[in-house]
Motif scaffolding. Structure first.
Motif, PDB file in Angstrom:
ATOM      1  N   GLU A  22       0.820  -1.213   0.000  1.00 49.63           N
ATOM      2  CA  GLU A  22       0.000   0.000   0.000  1.00 49.63           C
ATOM      3  C   GLU A  22       0.856   1.266   0.000  1.00 49.63           C
ATOM      4  O   GLU A  22       0.500   2.260  -0.644  1.00 49.63           O
ATOM      5  CB  GLU A  22      -0.950  -0.018   1.196  1.00 49.63           C
ATOM      6  CG  GLU A  22      -2.055  -1.037   1.049  1.00 49.63           C
ATOM      7  CD  GLU A  22      -2.969  -1.124   2.252  1.00 49.63           C
ATOM      8  OE1 GLU A  22      -2.899  -0.248   3.149  1.00 49.63           O
ATOM      9  OE2 GLU A  22      -3.760  -2.084   2.310  1.00 49.63           O
ATOM     10  N   LEU A  23       1.962   1.239   0.721  1.00 48.51           N
ATOM     11  CA  LEU A  23       2.840   2.404   0.772  1.00 48.51           C
ATOM     12  C   LEU A  23       3.456   2.706  -0.596  1.00 48.51           C
ATOM     13  O   LEU A  23       3.490   3.856  -1.031  1.00 48.51           O
ATOM     14  CB  LEU A  23       3.947   2.182   1.802  1.00 48.51           C
ATOM     15  CG  LEU A  23       4.952   3.320   1.984  1.00 48.51           C
ATOM     16  CD1 LEU A  23       4.282   4.532   2.618  1.00 48.51           C
ATOM     17  CD2 LEU A  23       6.119   2.857   2.827  1.00 48.51           C
ATOM     18  N   PHE A  24       3.921   1.669  -1.266  1.00 43.74           N
ATOM     19  CA  PHE A  24       4.635   1.871  -2.525  1.00 43.74           C
ATOM     20  C   PHE A  24       3.725   1.934  -3.751  1.00 43.74           C
ATOM     21  O   PHE A  24       4.201   2.228  -4.840  1.00 43.74           O
ATOM     22  CB  PHE A  24       5.706   0.789  -2.715  1.00 43.74           C
ATOM     23  CG  PHE A  24       6.942   1.047  -1.904  1.00 43.74           C
ATOM     24  CD1 PHE A  24       7.853   2.022  -2.279  1.00 43.74           C
ATOM     25  CD2 PHE A  24       7.183   0.327  -0.746  1.00 43.74           C
ATOM     26  CE1 PHE A  24       8.986   2.276  -1.519  1.00 43.74           C
ATOM     27  CE2 PHE A  24       8.321   0.567   0.015  1.00 43.74           C
ATOM     28  CZ  PHE A  24       9.219   1.544  -0.371  1.00 43.74           C
ATOM     29  N   ARG A  25       2.436   1.696  -3.613  1.00 43.60           N
ATOM     30  CA  ARG A  25       1.567   1.777  -4.784  1.00 43.60           C
ATOM     31  C   ARG A  25       0.897   3.152  -4.930  1.00 43.60           C
ATOM     32  O   ARG A  25       0.093   3.356  -5.819  1.00 43.60           O
ATOM     33  CB  ARG A  25       0.528   0.670  -4.776  1.00 43.60           C
ATOM     34  CG  ARG A  25      -0.601   0.916  -3.827  1.00 43.60           C
ATOM     35  CD  ARG A  25      -1.702  -0.079  -4.007  1.00 43.60           C
ATOM     36  NE  ARG A  25      -2.768   0.296  -3.086  1.00 43.60           N
ATOM     37  CZ  ARG A  25      -3.912  -0.286  -3.020  1.00 43.60           C
ATOM     38  NH1 ARG A  25      -4.188  -1.270  -3.830  1.00 43.60           N
ATOM     39  NH2 ARG A  25      -4.800   0.109  -2.156  1.00 43.60           N
ATOM     40  N   THR A  26       1.239   4.085  -4.083  1.00 41.41           N
ATOM     41  CA  THR A  26       0.638   5.419  -4.148  1.00 41.41           C
ATOM     42  C   THR A  26       1.219   6.224  -5.309  1.00 41.41           C
ATOM     43  O   THR A  26       2.306   5.942  -5.806  1.00 41.41           O
ATOM     44  CB  THR A  26       0.901   6.198  -2.839  1.00 41.41           C
ATOM     45  OG1 THR A  26       2.312   6.399  -2.705  1.00 41.41           O
ATOM     46  CG2 THR A  26       0.354   5.454  -1.626  1.00 41.41           C
ATOM     47  N   MET A  27       0.491   7.238  -5.718  1.00 42.72           N
ATOM     48  CA  MET A  27       0.967   8.120  -6.791  1.00 42.72           C
ATOM     49  C   MET A  27       2.263   8.812  -6.379  1.00 42.72           C
ATOM     50  O   MET A  27       3.161   8.996  -7.195  1.00 42.72           O
ATOM     51  CB  MET A  27      -0.105   9.164  -7.153  1.00 42.72           C
ATOM     52  CG  MET A  27      -1.328   8.564  -7.833  1.00 42.72           C
ATOM     53  SD  MET A  27      -0.929   7.610  -9.321  1.00 42.72           S
ATOM     54  CE  MET A  27      -0.426   8.908 -10.419  1.00 42.72           C
ATOM     55  N   ASP A  28       2.359   9.194  -5.114  1.00 40.00           N
ATOM     56  CA  ASP A  28       3.587   9.833  -4.632  1.00 40.00           C
ATOM     57  C   ASP A  28       4.779   8.893  -4.774  1.00 40.00           C
ATOM     58  O   ASP A  28       5.889   9.318  -5.082  1.00 40.00           O
ATOM     59  CB  ASP A  28       3.434  10.265  -3.168  1.00 40.00           C
ATOM     60  CG  ASP A  28       2.427  11.389  -3.002  1.00 40.00           C
ATOM     61  OD1 ASP A  28       2.477  12.353  -3.783  1.00 40.00           O
ATOM     62  OD2 ASP A  28       1.577  11.279  -2.099  1.00 40.00           O
ATOM     63  N   SER A  29       4.550   7.615  -4.549  1.00 41.39           N
ATOM     64  CA  SER A  29       5.612   6.637  -4.679  1.00 41.39           C
ATOM     65  C   SER A  29       6.035   6.468  -6.138  1.00 41.39           C
ATOM     66  O   SER A  29       7.217   6.396  -6.453  1.00 41.39           O
ATOM     67  CB  SER A  29       5.166   5.282  -4.104  1.00 41.39           C
ATOM     68  OG  SER A  29       6.193   4.344  -4.228  1.00 41.39           O
ATOM     69  N   PHE A  30       5.058   6.428  -7.036  1.00 40.63           N
ATOM     70  CA  PHE A  30       5.397   6.290  -8.456  1.00 40.63           C
ATOM     71  C   PHE A  30       6.186   7.499  -8.951  1.00 40.63           C
ATOM     72  O   PHE A  30       7.019   7.373  -9.841  1.00 40.63           O
ATOM     73  CB  PHE A  30       4.141   6.072  -9.306  1.00 40.63           C
ATOM     74  CG  PHE A  30       3.763   4.625  -9.410  1.00 40.63           C
ATOM     75  CD1 PHE A  30       4.339   3.809 -10.370  1.00 40.63           C
ATOM     76  CD2 PHE A  30       2.854   4.070  -8.525  1.00 40.63           C
ATOM     77  CE1 PHE A  30       4.010   2.465 -10.463  1.00 40.63           C
ATOM     78  CE2 PHE A  30       2.521   2.728  -8.604  1.00 40.63           C
ATOM     79  CZ  PHE A  30       3.097   1.921  -9.582  1.00 40.63           C
ATOM     80  N   ALA A  31       5.942   8.662  -8.363  1.00 41.44           N
ATOM     81  CA  ALA A  31       6.702   9.854  -8.741  1.00 41.44           C
ATOM     82  C   ALA A  31       8.132   9.793  -8.215  1.00 41.44           C
ATOM     83  O   ALA A  31       9.038  10.398  -8.781  1.00 41.44           O
ATOM     84  CB  ALA A  31       6.000  11.109  -8.211  1.00 41.44           C
ATOM     85  N   ALA A  32       8.350   9.034  -7.146  1.00 43.92           N
ATOM     86  CA  ALA A  32       9.654   9.036  -6.484  1.00 43.92           C
ATOM     87  C   ALA A  32      10.611   7.961  -6.996  1.00 43.92           C
ATOM     88  O   ALA A  32      11.821   8.133  -6.900  1.00 43.92           O
ATOM     89  CB  ALA A  32       9.462   8.849  -4.980  1.00 43.92           C
ATOM     90  N   TRP A  33      10.098   6.848  -7.516  1.00 50.11           N
ATOM     91  CA  TRP A  33      10.939   5.695  -7.788  1.00 50.11           C
ATOM     92  C   TRP A  33      11.004   5.334  -9.267  1.00 50.11           C
ATOM     93  O   TRP A  33      10.125   5.669 -10.040  1.00 50.11           O
ATOM     94  CB  TRP A  33      10.438   4.472  -7.013  1.00 50.11           C
ATOM     95  CG  TRP A  33      10.381   4.690  -5.545  1.00 50.11           C
ATOM     96  CD1 TRP A  33       9.266   4.756  -4.773  1.00 50.11           C
ATOM     97  CD2 TRP A  33      11.484   4.916  -4.663  1.00 50.11           C
ATOM     98  NE1 TRP A  33       9.613   4.992  -3.470  1.00 50.11           N
ATOM     99  CE2 TRP A  33      10.967   5.094  -3.375  1.00 50.11           C
ATOM    100  CE3 TRP A  33      12.866   4.979  -4.839  1.00 50.11           C
ATOM    101  CZ2 TRP A  33      11.768   5.330  -2.272  1.00 50.11           C
ATOM    102  CZ3 TRP A  33      13.664   5.202  -3.738  1.00 50.11           C
ATOM    103  CH2 TRP A  33      13.119   5.382  -2.476  1.00 50.11           C
TER     104      TRP A  33
END
Length: 195
Positions: free
Chosen positions: A89-100
Protein backbone atom coordinates in the motif's frame (compact mmCIF):
# COMPACT_ATOMS: atom_id res chain seq x y z
CA UNK A 1 -7.97 -7.08 2.85
CA UNK A 2 -11.47 -8.53 3.23
CA UNK A 3 -10.01 -12.02 2.82
CA UNK A 4 -7.57 -11.40 5.66
CA UNK A 5 -10.36 -10.15 7.92
CA UNK A 6 -12.45 -13.21 7.06
CA UNK A 7 -9.51 -15.48 7.78
CA UNK A 8 -8.81 -13.73 11.07
CA UNK A 9 -12.44 -13.96 12.14
CA UNK A 10 -12.66 -17.63 11.21
CA UNK A 11 -9.48 -18.44 13.12
CA UNK A 12 -10.79 -16.72 16.24
CA UNK A 13 -14.17 -18.43 16.00
CA UNK A 14 -12.79 -21.91 15.33
CA UNK A 15 -9.80 -21.85 17.66
CA UNK A 16 -10.08 -24.54 20.30
CA UNK A 17 -7.04 -24.28 22.54
CA UNK A 18 -3.40 -23.29 22.86
CA UNK A 19 -0.69 -25.16 20.99
CA UNK A 20 2.94 -24.33 20.33
CA UNK A 21 2.88 -25.50 16.72
CA UNK A 22 0.62 -24.88 13.77
CA UNK A 23 2.87 -26.43 11.14
CA UNK A 24 3.27 -24.33 8.03
CA UNK A 25 4.79 -25.43 4.79
CA UNK A 26 6.00 -22.19 3.21
CA UNK A 27 7.51 -23.02 -0.17
CA UNK A 28 11.24 -22.52 -0.69
CA UNK A 29 10.46 -19.97 -3.41
CA UNK A 30 8.96 -17.77 -0.68
CA UNK A 31 12.46 -17.31 0.73
CA UNK A 32 13.77 -16.53 -2.76
CA UNK A 33 10.96 -13.99 -3.27
CA UNK A 34 11.81 -12.35 0.06
CA UNK A 35 15.45 -12.07 -0.96
CA UNK A 36 14.39 -10.53 -4.27
CA UNK A 37 12.30 -7.97 -2.38
CA UNK A 38 15.36 -6.95 -0.35
CA UNK A 39 17.44 -6.75 -3.56
CA UNK A 40 14.82 -4.57 -5.25
CA UNK A 41 14.72 -2.24 -2.27
CA UNK A 42 18.51 -1.95 -2.52
CA UNK A 43 18.34 -1.20 -6.25
CA UNK A 44 15.69 1.47 -5.74
CA UNK A 45 18.15 3.81 -4.01
CA UNK A 46 17.96 7.17 -5.78
CA UNK A 47 20.27 9.34 -3.75
CA UNK A 48 23.16 8.56 -1.43
CA UNK A 49 21.83 7.82 2.02
CA UNK A 50 24.46 10.02 3.65
CA UNK A 51 22.83 13.07 1.99
CA UNK A 52 19.76 12.38 4.11
CA UNK A 53 21.29 11.90 7.56
CA UNK A 54 19.46 14.94 8.95
CA UNK A 55 16.13 13.41 7.88
CA UNK A 56 16.59 10.11 9.72
CA UNK A 57 13.90 9.05 12.17
CA UNK A 58 13.21 6.14 14.48
CA UNK A 59 9.90 4.73 13.25
CA UNK A 60 9.76 2.26 16.15
CA UNK A 61 9.55 -0.97 14.23
CA UNK A 62 7.97 -3.61 16.52
CA UNK A 63 11.22 -5.60 16.67
CA UNK A 64 10.01 -7.63 19.63
CA UNK A 65 7.53 -9.30 17.28
CA UNK A 66 10.30 -10.76 15.14
CA UNK A 67 12.93 -11.33 17.83
CA UNK A 68 10.87 -12.89 20.56
CA UNK A 69 9.32 -16.28 20.82
CA UNK A 70 6.00 -15.05 22.19
CA UNK A 71 4.25 -15.36 18.81
CA UNK A 72 2.39 -18.47 17.83
CA UNK A 73 2.53 -19.33 14.15
CA UNK A 74 -0.90 -17.86 13.40
CA UNK A 75 0.25 -14.58 14.92
CA UNK A 76 3.51 -14.70 12.96
CA UNK A 77 1.58 -15.28 9.75
CA UNK A 78 -0.67 -12.30 10.48
CA UNK A 79 2.35 -10.12 11.29
CA UNK A 80 4.18 -11.04 8.08
CA UNK A 81 1.05 -10.77 5.93
CA UNK A 82 0.31 -7.31 7.30
CA UNK A 83 3.94 -6.24 6.70
CA UNK A 84 3.62 -7.23 3.04
CA UNK A 85 0.21 -5.55 2.73
CA UNK A 86 1.43 -2.29 4.25
CA UNK A 87 4.57 -2.23 2.10
CA UNK A 88 2.40 -2.80 -0.97
CA UNK A 89 0.00 0.00 0.00
CA UNK A 90 2.84 2.40 0.77
CA UNK A 91 4.64 1.87 -2.53
CA UNK A 92 1.57 1.78 -4.78
CA UNK A 93 0.64 5.42 -4.15
CA UNK A 94 0.97 8.12 -6.79
CA UNK A 95 3.59 9.83 -4.63
CA UNK A 96 5.61 6.64 -4.68
CA UNK A 97 5.40 6.29 -8.46
CA UNK A 98 6.70 9.85 -8.74
CA UNK A 99 9.65 9.04 -6.48
CA UNK A 100 10.94 5.70 -7.79
CA UNK A 101 12.15 4.00 -10.94
CA UNK A 102 8.89 2.63 -12.36
CA UNK A 103 10.38 -0.67 -13.57
CA UNK A 104 11.84 -1.50 -10.16
CA UNK A 105 8.72 -0.31 -8.37
CA UNK A 106 6.49 -2.50 -10.56
CA UNK A 107 8.72 -5.51 -9.90
CA UNK A 108 8.44 -4.86 -6.17
CA UNK A 109 4.67 -4.44 -6.33
CA UNK A 110 4.23 -7.57 -8.47
CA UNK A 111 6.24 -9.74 -6.05
CA UNK A 112 4.54 -8.77 -2.80
CA UNK A 113 1.10 -10.33 -3.54
CA UNK A 114 2.74 -13.67 -4.39
CA UNK A 115 4.40 -13.69 -0.98
CA UNK A 116 1.06 -12.85 0.63
CA UNK A 117 -0.59 -15.79 -1.14
CA UNK A 118 1.98 -18.15 0.38
CA UNK A 119 1.15 -16.80 3.83
CA UNK A 120 -2.60 -17.08 3.21
CA UNK A 121 -2.10 -20.77 2.43
CA UNK A 122 -0.31 -21.16 5.77
CA UNK A 123 -3.08 -19.25 7.48
CA UNK A 124 -5.63 -21.66 6.03
CA UNK A 125 -3.55 -24.57 7.37
CA UNK A 126 -3.56 -22.94 10.79
CA UNK A 127 -7.30 -22.35 10.62
CA UNK A 128 -7.99 -25.96 9.62
CA UNK A 129 -5.93 -27.22 12.51
CA UNK A 130 -7.67 -24.74 14.83
CA UNK A 131 -4.84 -24.67 17.34
CA UNK A 132 -4.42 -20.98 18.09
CA UNK A 133 -5.97 -19.47 21.16
CA UNK A 134 -3.87 -16.31 21.39
CA UNK A 135 -5.29 -13.06 20.01
CA UNK A 136 -4.07 -12.46 16.47
CA UNK A 137 -5.09 -8.83 16.11
CA UNK A 138 -2.15 -7.51 18.18
CA UNK A 139 0.60 -8.22 15.63
CA UNK A 140 -1.44 -6.73 12.77
CA UNK A 141 -2.20 -3.63 14.84
CA UNK A 142 1.50 -3.18 15.71
CA UNK A 143 2.39 -3.24 12.01
CA UNK A 144 -0.40 -0.82 11.08
CA UNK A 145 0.72 1.67 13.74
CA UNK A 146 4.31 1.40 12.52
CA UNK A 147 3.27 2.21 8.95
CA UNK A 148 0.99 5.04 10.09
CA UNK A 149 4.11 6.67 11.53
CA UNK A 150 5.92 6.22 8.22
CA UNK A 151 3.03 7.74 6.25
CA UNK A 152 2.83 10.68 8.66
CA UNK A 153 6.59 11.25 8.28
CA UNK A 154 6.36 11.26 4.46
CA UNK A 155 3.49 13.72 4.55
CA UNK A 156 5.29 15.93 7.07
CA UNK A 157 8.41 15.93 4.85
CA UNK A 158 6.25 16.60 1.78
CA UNK A 159 7.36 13.37 0.10
CA UNK A 160 10.85 14.76 -0.50
CA UNK A 161 13.56 12.62 -2.10
CA UNK A 162 15.34 12.35 1.23
CA UNK A 163 12.14 11.37 3.03
CA UNK A 164 11.56 8.58 0.53
CA UNK A 165 15.18 7.48 0.87
CA UNK A 166 14.87 7.32 4.66
CA UNK A 167 11.67 5.30 4.26
CA UNK A 168 13.25 2.96 1.69
CA UNK A 169 16.12 2.23 4.08
CA UNK A 170 13.68 1.71 6.95
CA UNK A 171 11.45 -0.66 4.96
CA UNK A 172 14.47 -2.60 3.78
CA UNK A 173 15.74 -2.91 7.35
CA UNK A 174 12.40 -3.95 8.82
CA UNK A 175 11.63 -6.36 5.97
CA UNK A 176 15.08 -7.93 6.31
CA UNK A 177 14.50 -8.27 10.03
CA UNK A 178 11.21 -10.06 9.42
CA UNK A 179 12.87 -12.68 7.21
CA UNK A 180 14.19 -14.43 10.33
CA UNK A 181 10.59 -14.79 11.46
CA UNK A 182 9.70 -16.15 8.01
CA UNK A 183 12.42 -18.77 8.31
CA UNK A 184 11.20 -19.88 11.74
CA UNK A 185 7.69 -20.07 10.31
CA UNK A 186 8.87 -22.12 7.34
CA UNK A 187 10.29 -24.81 9.59
CA UNK A 188 7.99 -27.75 9.93
CA UNK A 189 9.03 -28.66 13.47
CA UNK A 190 6.90 -25.84 14.84
CA UNK A 191 9.58 -24.37 17.11
CA UNK A 192 9.03 -20.62 16.80
CA UNK A 193 11.50 -19.88 19.60
CA UNK A 194 14.67 -21.01 17.83
CA UNK A 195 16.53 -18.85 15.36
Amino acid sequence: MALLLSLLTALVVFSCGPAPSLGCDLPQNHTVASEKTVDLLDQMQRCPTFFCLDDRKDFRFPQEMVDGSQLQKAQAIVFLHEMLQQIFELFRTMDSFAAWNTTLLNQLLNGLPEQQEDLETCFMQAMEEGKSALPIEGPALAVKEYFEGIRFYLKEKEYSDCAWEVVRVEIRRSFSSSTALQERLRRKDGDMSSS
